[in-house]
Scaffold this motif. Structure first.
Motif, PDB file in Angstrom:
ATOM      1  N   GLU A  69       0.829  -1.211   0.000  1.00  0.00           N
ATOM      2  CA  GLU A  69       0.000   0.000   0.000  1.00  0.00           C
ATOM      3  C   GLU A  69       0.864   1.261   0.000  1.00  0.00           C
ATOM      4  O   GLU A  69       0.706   2.144  -0.848  1.00  0.00           O
ATOM      5  N   GLY A  70       1.775   1.328   0.969  1.00  0.00           N
ATOM      6  CA  GLY A  70       2.630   2.504   1.069  1.00  0.00           C
ATOM      7  C   GLY A  70       3.520   2.660  -0.158  1.00  0.00           C
ATOM      8  O   GLY A  70       3.804   3.774  -0.597  1.00  0.00           O
ATOM      9  N   GLY A  71       3.941   1.559  -0.728  1.00  0.00           N
ATOM     10  CA  GLY A  71       4.800   1.602  -1.892  1.00  0.00           C
ATOM     11  C   GLY A  71       4.132   2.258  -3.084  1.00  0.00           C
ATOM     12  O   GLY A  71       4.777   2.943  -3.869  1.00  0.00           O
ATOM     13  N   ARG A  72       2.819   2.035  -3.199  1.00  0.00           N
ATOM     14  CA  ARG A  72       2.099   2.657  -4.316  1.00  0.00           C
ATOM     15  C   ARG A  72       2.145   4.173  -4.224  1.00  0.00           C
ATOM     16  O   ARG A  72       2.217   4.875  -5.237  1.00  0.00           O
ATOM     17  N   ILE A  73       2.091   4.682  -2.988  1.00  0.00           N
ATOM     18  CA  ILE A  73       2.154   6.138  -2.807  1.00  0.00           C
ATOM     19  C   ILE A  73       3.529   6.645  -3.201  1.00  0.00           C
ATOM     20  O   ILE A  73       3.671   7.636  -3.925  1.00  0.00           O
ATOM     21  N   LEU A  74       4.549   5.955  -2.735  1.00  0.00           N
ATOM     22  CA  LEU A  74       5.916   6.399  -3.001  1.00  0.00           C
ATOM     23  C   LEU A  74       6.267   6.340  -4.476  1.00  0.00           C
ATOM     24  O   LEU A  74       6.802   7.296  -5.041  1.00  0.00           O
ATOM     25  N   SER A  75       5.988   5.209  -5.103  1.00  0.00           N
ATOM     26  CA  SER A  75       6.381   5.061  -6.500  1.00  0.00           C
ATOM     27  C   SER A  75       5.641   6.069  -7.371  1.00  0.00           C
ATOM     28  O   SER A  75       6.197   6.596  -8.326  1.00  0.00           O
ATOM     29  N   ALA A  76       4.371   6.336  -7.008  1.00  0.00           N
ATOM     30  CA  ALA A  76       3.634   7.348  -7.752  1.00  0.00           C
ATOM     31  C   ALA A  76       4.328   8.697  -7.643  1.00  0.00           C
ATOM     32  O   ALA A  76       4.341   9.499  -8.570  1.00  0.00           O
ATOM     33  N   MET A  77       4.916   8.923  -6.463  1.00  0.00           N
ATOM     34  CA  MET A  77       5.550  10.218  -6.218  1.00  0.00           C
ATOM     35  C   MET A  77       6.841  10.353  -6.991  1.00  0.00           C
ATOM     36  O   MET A  77       7.170  11.428  -7.514  1.00  0.00           O
ATOM     37  N   THR A  78       7.611   9.271  -7.056  1.00  0.00           N
ATOM     38  CA  THR A  78       8.934   9.369  -7.676  1.00  0.00           C
ATOM     39  C   THR A  78       8.866   9.442  -9.193  1.00  0.00           C
ATOM     40  O   THR A  78       9.784   9.945  -9.829  1.00  0.00           O
ATOM     41  N   THR A  79       7.770   8.937  -9.772  1.00  0.00           N
ATOM     42  CA  THR A  79       7.683   8.947 -11.229  1.00  0.00           C
ATOM     43  C   THR A  79       7.016  10.208 -11.763  1.00  0.00           C
ATOM     44  O   THR A  79       6.889  10.363 -12.976  1.00  0.00           O
ATOM     45  N   ALA A  80       6.582  11.091 -10.873  1.00  0.00           N
ATOM     46  CA  ALA A  80       5.896  12.310 -11.331  1.00  0.00           C
ATOM     47  C   ALA A  80       6.864  13.215 -12.087  1.00  0.00           C
ATOM     48  O   ALA A  80       8.045  13.283 -11.760  1.00  0.00           O
ATOM     49  N   PRO A  81       6.361  13.916 -13.114  1.00  0.00           N
ATOM     50  CA  PRO A  81       7.221  14.713 -13.999  1.00  0.00           C
ATOM     51  C   PRO A  81       7.761  15.999 -13.351  1.00  0.00           C
ATOM     52  O   PRO A  81       8.809  16.480 -13.765  1.00  0.00           O
ATOM     53  N   SER A  82       7.044  16.539 -12.377  1.00  0.00           N
ATOM     54  CA  SER A  82       7.511  17.765 -11.725  1.00  0.00           C
ATOM     55  C   SER A  82       7.329  17.643 -10.222  1.00  0.00           C
ATOM     56  O   SER A  82       6.665  16.721  -9.735  1.00  0.00           O
ATOM     57  N   THR A  83       7.904  18.591  -9.486  1.00  0.00           N
ATOM     58  CA  THR A  83       7.773  18.555  -8.030  1.00  0.00           C
ATOM     59  C   THR A  83       6.322  18.743  -7.622  1.00  0.00           C
ATOM     60  O   THR A  83       5.808  18.031  -6.771  1.00  0.00           O
ATOM     61  N   ARG A  84       5.701  19.713  -8.245  1.00  0.00           N
ATOM     62  CA  ARG A  84       4.304  19.954  -7.930  1.00  0.00           C
ATOM     63  C   ARG A  84       3.452  18.721  -8.226  1.00  0.00           C
ATOM     64  O   ARG A  84       2.599  18.325  -7.431  1.00  0.00           O
ATOM     65  N   ALA A  85       3.706  18.094  -9.358  1.00  0.00           N
ATOM     66  CA  ALA A  85       2.972  16.881  -9.707  1.00  0.00           C
ATOM     67  C   ALA A  85       3.264  15.761  -8.710  1.00  0.00           C
ATOM     68  O   ALA A  85       2.382  14.949  -8.402  1.00  0.00           O
ATOM     69  N   ALA A  86       4.499  15.739  -8.188  1.00  0.00           N
ATOM     70  CA  ALA A  86       4.851  14.708  -7.200  1.00  0.00           C
ATOM     71  C   ALA A  86       3.995  14.853  -5.951  1.00  0.00           C
ATOM     72  O   ALA A  86       3.434  13.883  -5.440  1.00  0.00           O
ATOM     73  N   ILE A  87       3.874  16.081  -5.477  1.00  0.00           N
ATOM     74  CA  ILE A  87       3.066  16.320  -4.275  1.00  0.00           C
ATOM     75  C   ILE A  87       1.604  16.038  -4.555  1.00  0.00           C
ATOM     76  O   ILE A  87       0.912  15.383  -3.778  1.00  0.00           O
ATOM     77  N   GLU A  88       1.136  16.537  -5.685  1.00  0.00           N
ATOM     78  CA  GLU A  88      -0.261  16.320  -6.039  1.00  0.00           C
ATOM     79  C   GLU A  88      -0.561  14.824  -6.133  1.00  0.00           C
ATOM     80  O   GLU A  88      -1.570  14.349  -5.612  1.00  0.00           O
ATOM     81  N   THR A  89       0.352  14.101  -6.770  1.00  0.00           N
ATOM     82  CA  THR A  89       0.155  12.660  -6.902  1.00  0.00           C
ATOM     83  C   THR A  89       0.174  11.969  -5.550  1.00  0.00           C
ATOM     84  O   THR A  89      -0.641  11.089  -5.263  1.00  0.00           O
ATOM     85  N   MET A  90       1.109  12.382  -4.711  1.00  0.00           N
ATOM     86  CA  MET A  90       1.191  11.788  -3.373  1.00  0.00           C
ATOM     87  C   MET A  90      -0.149  11.925  -2.649  1.00  0.00           C
ATOM     88  O   MET A  90      -0.669  10.955  -2.088  1.00  0.00           O
ATOM     89  N   LEU A  91      -0.703  13.111  -2.686  1.00  0.00           N
ATOM     90  CA  LEU A  91      -1.960  13.340  -1.969  1.00  0.00           C
ATOM     91  C   LEU A  91      -3.120  12.585  -2.612  1.00  0.00           C
ATOM     92  O   LEU A  91      -3.963  12.004  -1.921  1.00  0.00           O
ATOM     93  N   ARG A  92      -3.150  12.597  -3.947  1.00  0.00           N
ATOM     94  CA  ARG A  92      -4.275  11.946  -4.628  1.00  0.00           C
ATOM     95  C   ARG A  92      -4.212  10.424  -4.473  1.00  0.00           C
ATOM     96  O   ARG A  92      -5.235   9.778  -4.210  1.00  0.00           O
ATOM     97  N   VAL A  93      -3.016   9.866  -4.608  1.00  0.00           N
ATOM     98  CA  VAL A  93      -2.904   8.413  -4.421  1.00  0.00           C
ATOM     99  C   VAL A  93      -3.205   8.051  -2.964  1.00  0.00           C
ATOM    100  O   VAL A  93      -3.828   7.024  -2.680  1.00  0.00           O
ATOM    101  N   SER A  94      -2.786   8.913  -2.036  1.00  0.00           N
ATOM    102  CA  SER A  94      -3.116   8.668  -0.635  1.00  0.00           C
ATOM    103  C   SER A  94      -4.631   8.620  -0.454  1.00  0.00           C
ATOM    104  O   SER A  94      -5.169   7.713   0.200  1.00  0.00           O
TER     105      SER A  94
END
Lengths: 208, 208
Positions: A69-94
């Motif tokens: 479960e936690g890994g899905r959040i992290l991997s989504a974050m690391t593959t994001a194209p920008s920093t802002r997208a990384a944060i947005e993805t982290m929150l949305r996947v969470s």
DNA sequence: TCATTTATGTGTCAAGCGATACAGAATATA
DNA sequence: TATATTCTGTATCGCTTGACACATAAATGA
């Protein structure tokens, strides 16, 4: 020299998954051996033989949670194209992970052992370390953005990372209280709405 | 007809305060009668005579918390000159309340009973109701701003209220993990940085 | 003075907790 | 087949839990 002795009659990995879900739903203290015996469908001597103790079983459950479960959040974050997208993805996947149908709501690592009652100080501290690691990883992602010139050098990036982690942790409580996935995604949107203002912080620390 | 029988030998209000602090620090399940007996310095039959049961004692402790610590957050919010100031004050006072020296960190109502283990479903639901009330009050404050013409009618105010409550609840976990008052105030600042963008949401729900 | 009322401290209840002792069952090796 | 090894189910360990019985102490009212 292969496997000696009577073979194990249950699927260790499957039993661990069951244990993880019980700990996830009820927390470390709130989960009794009776609960685990029922959920894993394994008698207590076999549980102790396979995992050592309730504490050790919880540790393995947390490790499994981080991988899945936690890994899905992290991997989504690391593959994001920008920093802002990384944060947005982290929150949305969470938001999605915390409201998966048929699974306990919220995050095991956030909700698993918050109180320091008599005997569980050890487990509380271990989860605390895991929570601190989340902050560290987000902060590193932000600093990478600064290093790559994507983000300015002025803002208090630690404070900003702490803010987004705080939102994520609050979402665990909201999920526990029955917030819908849609509601949590809306919370994520609101948090992201702060981004532009936060990035353009002036030297004196106040927003433009 | 005045007071009959042997008078109580301990200060009921003071004992309740002690009980509140123990529940606050350890949660409902994490607090045993032994803990309460030690903290209140009252033997268990006297506790049961004065309060009824562990559950009833917790209920009174929560009510006391709401009047005192929680009350400071609410009253600060209601006296604020504007809606934005109300939210900012709510978050800042929360940051202060959650990090008062010598007191447990975080919020009793948020952290007191998060899990639904075997016997405490009742208390969990009661705290859940209290948490829902916080959202309702904040939402009413926002709607008042709309009614008075201070705020526009377009934004999803429920989502915005949920966002700020989520931040506040996340701050409880941060406080438990040892975040300093300064760090929590910085989180509050970040959350407030989202305000202007949230207020100017367009009809389609996307930021300008 | 003496009955009535209420609170107190000692001791203990049944139930549940995490954890194991033990004997038997099921496998591999010799 | 015999022996060593490992797992299984039953039964239970000592301990803690929330709650209370009981006799006694300390007040009021008659």
């Amino acid at each position: 020299m292969t496997q000696r002795g009577r073979p194990r009659s249950f699927d260790r990995a499957a039993a661990l998954r069951r244990a993880m879900e019980v700990f996830w739903a009820q927390g470390y203290d709130g989960t009794s051996m009776s609960n685990l015996i029922a959920a894993m469908n394994v008698n207590s001597p076999s549980i102790y033989a396979a995992f050592g103790s309730k504490e050790a079983l919880f540790r393995e459950a947390v490790a499994l949670y981080r991988e899945t479960e936690g890994g899905r959040i992290l991997s989504a974050m690391t593959t994001a194209p920008s920093t802002r997208a990384a944060i947005e993805t982290m929150l949305r996947v969470s938001a999605e992970e915390y409201t998966r149908p048929g699974k306990p709501r919220g995050c095991l690592i956030v909700l698993g052992a918050l109180h320091a009652d008599d005997g569980n100080e050890v487990m509380r501290r271990e989860l605390q370390v895991h929570r601190a690691e989340s902050l560290t990883m987000l902060l590193q992602r932000l600093k990478r953005g600064v290093a790559e010139g994507e983000l300015p050098n002025g803002p208090d990036w630690r404070a900003i990372a702490t803010f987004y982690i705080t939102v994520q942790q609050g979402m665990s409580i909201q999920a526990r209280d029955g917030a819908t996935r849609k509601a949590l995604l809306a919370v994520a949107d609101c948090a992201i709405a702060a981004w532009d203002g936060l990035v353009s912080y002036r030297r004196d620390g106040r927003a433009l």
